[in-house]
Design an enzyme around this catalytic site. Sequence first.
Site, mmCIF file in Angstrom:
data_model
loop_
_atom_site.group_PDB
_atom_site.id
_atom_site.type_symbol
_atom_site.label_atom_id
_atom_site.label_comp_id
_atom_site.label_asym_id
_atom_site.label_seq_id
_atom_site.Cartn_x
_atom_site.Cartn_y
_atom_site.Cartn_z
ATOM 1 N N LYS A 202 61.808 -18.175 3.274
ATOM 2 C CA LYS A 202 60.699 -17.101 2.985
ATOM 3 C C LYS A 202 60.643 -16.238 4.363
ATOM 4 O O LYS A 202 60.495 -16.652 5.367
ATOM 5 C CB LYS A 202 59.385 -17.745 2.949
ATOM 6 C CG LYS A 202 58.391 -16.586 2.362
ATOM 7 C CD LYS A 202 56.913 -17.326 2.579
ATOM 8 C CE LYS A 202 56.302 -16.912 4.039
ATOM 9 N NZ LYS A 202 56.318 -15.555 4.310
ATOM 10 N N GLY B 86 57.376 -19.495 14.260
ATOM 11 C CA GLY B 86 56.255 -18.766 14.017
ATOM 12 C C GLY B 86 55.359 -19.028 15.163
ATOM 13 O O GLY B 86 55.635 -19.564 16.144
ATOM 14 N N SER B 87 54.098 -18.807 14.910
ATOM 15 C CA SER B 87 52.866 -18.919 15.921
ATOM 16 C C SER B 87 52.818 -20.413 16.105
ATOM 17 O O SER B 87 52.970 -21.143 15.219
ATOM 18 C CB SER B 87 51.663 -18.389 15.644
ATOM 19 O OG SER B 87 51.162 -18.754 14.313
ATOM 20 N N THR B 88 52.292 -20.769 17.209
ATOM 21 C CA THR B 88 51.971 -22.096 17.348
ATOM 22 C C THR B 88 50.730 -22.672 16.507
ATOM 23 O O THR B 88 50.571 -23.699 16.086
ATOM 24 C CB THR B 88 51.500 -22.405 19.015
ATOM 25 O OG1 THR B 88 52.492 -22.116 19.685
ATOM 26 C CG2 THR B 88 50.991 -23.924 19.312
ATOM 27 N N GLU B 89 49.613 -21.618 16.314
ATOM 28 C CA GLU B 89 48.756 -21.876 15.495
ATOM 29 C C GLU B 89 49.191 -22.349 13.948
ATOM 30 O O GLU B 89 48.893 -23.436 13.411
ATOM 31 C CB GLU B 89 47.944 -20.567 15.043
ATOM 32 C CG GLU B 89 46.576 -20.728 14.518
ATOM 33 C CD GLU B 89 46.205 -19.355 14.461
ATOM 34 O OE1 GLU B 89 46.755 -18.416 15.045
ATOM 35 O OE2 GLU B 89 45.513 -19.191 13.641
ATOM 36 N N GLY C 10 52.444 -23.481 13.301
ATOM 37 C CA GLY C 10 52.996 -24.408 13.560
ATOM 38 C C GLY C 10 52.168 -25.890 13.493
ATOM 39 O O GLY C 10 52.611 -26.809 12.859
ATOM 40 N N GLU D 131 59.918 -23.949 15.995
ATOM 41 C CA GLU D 131 60.095 -22.991 17.002
ATOM 42 C C GLU D 131 58.753 -21.979 17.051
ATOM 43 O O GLU D 131 58.671 -21.195 16.464
ATOM 44 C CB GLU D 131 61.361 -22.122 16.547
ATOM 45 C CG GLU D 131 62.429 -22.778 16.298
ATOM 46 C CD GLU D 131 63.191 -23.556 17.576
ATOM 47 O OE1 GLU D 131 62.704 -22.991 18.731
ATOM 48 O OE2 GLU D 131 64.245 -24.260 17.352
HETATM 49 P P1 NAD Z 1 53.094 -16.642 11.852
HETATM 50 O O1 NAD Z 1 52.995 -18.099 12.379
HETATM 51 O O2 NAD Z 1 51.920 -15.906 11.654
HETATM 52 O O3 NAD Z 1 54.107 -16.523 10.613
HETATM 53 C C1 NAD Z 1 55.302 -17.023 10.684
HETATM 54 C C2 NAD Z 1 55.834 -17.287 9.247
HETATM 55 O O4 NAD Z 1 54.838 -18.325 8.663
HETATM 56 C C3 NAD Z 1 55.708 -16.096 8.150
HETATM 57 O O5 NAD Z 1 56.565 -16.186 7.257
HETATM 58 C C4 NAD Z 1 54.417 -16.531 7.589
HETATM 59 O O6 NAD Z 1 54.188 -15.712 6.434
HETATM 60 C C5 NAD Z 1 54.274 -18.144 7.506
HETATM 61 N N1 NAD Z 1 52.966 -18.661 7.307
HETATM 62 C C6 NAD Z 1 51.881 -18.152 7.910
HETATM 63 N N2 NAD Z 1 50.874 -18.901 7.695
HETATM 64 C C7 NAD Z 1 51.617 -20.188 6.893
HETATM 65 C C8 NAD Z 1 50.972 -21.423 6.515
HETATM 66 N N3 NAD Z 1 49.832 -22.010 6.552
HETATM 67 N N4 NAD Z 1 52.054 -22.243 6.016
HETATM 68 C C9 NAD Z 1 53.302 -21.754 5.799
HETATM 69 N N5 NAD Z 1 53.740 -20.705 5.992
HETATM 70 C C10 NAD Z 1 52.907 -19.895 6.751
HETATM 71 O O7 NAD Z 1 53.925 -15.938 13.054
HETATM 72 P P2 NAD Z 1 54.376 -14.529 13.179
HETATM 73 O O8 NAD Z 1 53.139 -13.792 13.531
HETATM 74 O O9 NAD Z 1 55.152 -13.841 12.036
HETATM 75 O O10 NAD Z 1 55.298 -14.376 14.149
HETATM 76 C C11 NAD Z 1 54.977 -14.328 15.819
HETATM 77 C C12 NAD Z 1 54.992 -15.745 16.269
HETATM 78 O O11 NAD Z 1 56.438 -16.283 16.045
HETATM 79 C C13 NAD Z 1 54.714 -15.735 17.688
HETATM 80 O O12 NAD Z 1 53.992 -16.703 18.237
HETATM 81 C C14 NAD Z 1 56.255 -15.973 18.302
HETATM 82 O O13 NAD Z 1 56.210 -16.365 19.686
HETATM 83 C C15 NAD Z 1 56.792 -16.766 17.376
HETATM 84 N N6 NAD Z 1 58.301 -17.071 17.201
HETATM 85 C C16 NAD Z 1 58.915 -17.918 17.871
HETATM 86 C C17 NAD Z 1 60.363 -18.122 18.044
HETATM 87 C C18 NAD Z 1 61.165 -19.237 18.562
HETATM 88 O O14 NAD Z 1 62.122 -19.256 18.574
HETATM 89 N N7 NAD Z 1 60.295 -20.086 19.163
HETATM 90 C C19 NAD Z 1 61.045 -16.970 17.661
HETATM 91 C C20 NAD Z 1 60.471 -15.835 17.134
HETATM 92 C C21 NAD Z 1 59.106 -15.819 16.990
#
Ligand code: NAD
Length: 795
Positions: free
Chosen positions: A191, A243-246, A248, A265
């Site tokens: 996704k 994605g975000s730590t939150e 995660g 990640e």
């Molecule tokens: P996000 O956590 O809001 O979303 C990431 C993905 O998760 C999206 O596809 C979103 O639709 C999905 N998602 C959201 N809530 C969900 C849930 N409850 N269950 C399942 N899926 C859900 O993050 P973002 O705003 O898209 O990206 C930015 C974040 O990603 C930043 O914190 C950044 O540091 C992190 N990031 C980390 C790496 C890494 O390799 N460590 C790489 C790129 C980005």
Amino acid sequence: MSVAEVFESMAYGPAPEAADAALQWIADHEPLGLFIDGQWQQPLGGERLDVINPATGGKLTSVAQAGAEDVNAAVSAALRAFDAWSALSGHARARYLYALARQLQRHARLFAVLESLDNGKPIRESRDIDIPLVARHLYYHAGWAQLMAEQFPGYGPLGVVGQIIPWNFPLLMLAWKVAPALAMGNTVVLKPAEFTPLTALLFAEIVERAGLPPGVINVVTGDSRSGELIVGHPDVSKIAFTGSTEVGRIIRRETAGAGKRLSLELGGKSPFLVFDDADLDSVVEGLVDAIWFNQGQVCCAGSRLLVQESIEERLLDKVRARMEKLRIGDPLDKAVDIGAIVAPVQLRKIQELVTQGVAEGAVMWQPSWACPTDGYFFPPTLFTNVAPATTIAQVEIFGPVLVSMSFRSPSEAVALANNTSYGLAASVWSENINLALDVARQIKAGTIWVNSTNLFDASSGFGGYRESGFGREGGKEGLHEYLRWIGGGKEDNPVVPRSTRHEAEDDQAGIDVLPAIDRTPKMYIGGKQVRPDSGYSRLVYERGGDIAGEVGEGNRKDLRNAVEAAHKAASWADGTAHNRAQILYYVAENLAVRDREFAARLISTTGASADEAVREVETSVERLFTYAAWADKYDGPIHRPPIRGLALGVPEPIGVMALVCPDESPLLAFVSLVAPAIAMGNTVVAVPSEAHPLSATDLYQVLETSDVPAGVVNIVTGRRDVLARTLAEHDDVSSIWYFGEAEGARAVELASAGNMKRTWVFSQPCNWYGGWAAQCEEFLRESTQVKNIWVPYGA
Ligand code: NAD
């Protein structure tokens, strides 16, 4: 304007990249659907999400919002495709991955333009960084598919993997996830992020064109609701999330106890350290790449500038001068440095944090020029006078905002660098290689760049320490995220049968089963035998029902003391691996000297036969030898990424590890858990078998006589699941292994979300003699985290 006039002013003219082909691709594919089972389908719920061009605010198109039936269909397709895909030879899968790489390169510009339109990143970056790295990932993993049988004997794929990615590097994150998963024989439901779904759909088209079997890759678009459906689907064996730590943390809790593998990640707040002997002009260009690359929307962005006080003003003057010259604007302009912020919500978040920074007393500086007013733009921003504990120094802003702080000594620099809950990456700038590598070693982060920043390559694993998540993408270590032990694994090896005790057998082996002596084994904390804080003891029984002894009923306070003692013993990691090997050999030697006593204990407590007991002690000695042997041999790879330089993959200890032991094979399992962890330089708090703890408490006497430093191994006895839960909640424990029941495993995974500690849980008894549980590399891998230190060179 004549050529002569251009030379006169040296002003940039517009250099737009044409968007026609990408816009035509969108028009030709509307309404964009879901890619399931090799077919394009419209969402059964009919809901759609708008896709916006962040540089203009205009609508580009819309995509499907996948609902429950769509996600079910995608997972079923992936499940159906799994058997055949995983049964293919590695060579056949290598050919498919190779075909994908080729296809991608053939359509490289279409991908790059579509990415910039959708995400707002400068075309210079999507064209020269994102897309070439995607190709590199596909080729590199084609190679691993080819080598899989030879390099990973006994390992197989996990099954259907759910992959959820963010919007900042939409296609690159897709490649980081899809390539290793497919190479190792898994099938995928992916996704993309709701803001940036387009290149994933174009990728699905090349999947189709490359002739991959239907169902091997499924792409479902949608927002967090679709993500939740993937996370909760029972047929998904693993979730790989970036994605975000939150979020995660939410996913960690959602998957707790579900038996799903997980890699996370997450975010970062990476330090960029500049020492007074650094080449400051290189530093300034490094900073541009660290914090203004992709508008600062980079998980590993060098967002905290830590500069040595003596050069602070000089460097900041240079930085401001450079910022004044940065060019912001249309992402499709080839001469633009900074593009648009992905979406209004992200822009608002940046604005709010910047306002808060000013309110908290930091000094803000921005260039004199104004941003475009169409679309979502934010100027490069520098904060000085920043206190280390303020919000902008601690929270990931995920925008083009740099906060600067100063230090005086290397140790202060390291303390500041490590002063957040994250640990994704760091850059260290100094012309003194001794200093740079020493500081690199001390920073708690998964990637360290020496005199460089934001270097990535498929050969070098990427991932976090601490709350930046766990798991690695890239490198050989990244493949293990998609593999499990299958050859002669624990599934095929039920627990060792235990026969009941026969006196005759005991006599035959000449082992004296002594009557219990009235003694209370204590706990072992910080190198001392201590009584339980609770003042309670629990009875431990022999096989026949007689009392074998009593052990302390450990509680929260005992665990706190044990964790503290383990922390204090952290210098164990700084000693040489040779020294750790020597001590493990010594433990083995001293255990061997007392083998009869330990065998007798096993016979009386577990009801093992004499042969079984002797075998358990002998195997424990042998296992200690094995990990002693590994202690100075489990080295990391040296990668040769396509730069002039090397990346050193260094397996590092994780820190304080909690080891919760199973009931079966109480001595051997205890040794099998503790030995690899300490061999790799961790310090441990071990909870021995709840039913048969005496073998472990006997062992502290061996540890005491074998030069194991105080605090390296701490033993807390008591109720397994109560102790495990407290350890999982403890913020100073970095990793927990749990061998017990399903409910306890779930509780551990759930509670671990607090500080995002690594977990490794099992709810089935294991055979500790052979097969999986005797597979040393699994344990060594779980005892380490790989740090990649990039060292470019060139005079
Ligand atoms: P996000 O956590 O809001 O979303 C990431 C993905 O998760 C999206 O596809 C979103 O639709 C999905 N998602 C959201 N809530 C969900 C849930 N409850 N269950 C399942 N899926 C859900 O993050 P973002 O705003 O898209 O990206 C930015 C974040 O990603 C930043 O914190 C950044 O540091 C992190 N990031 C980390 C790496 C890494 O390799 N460590 C790489 C790129 C980005």
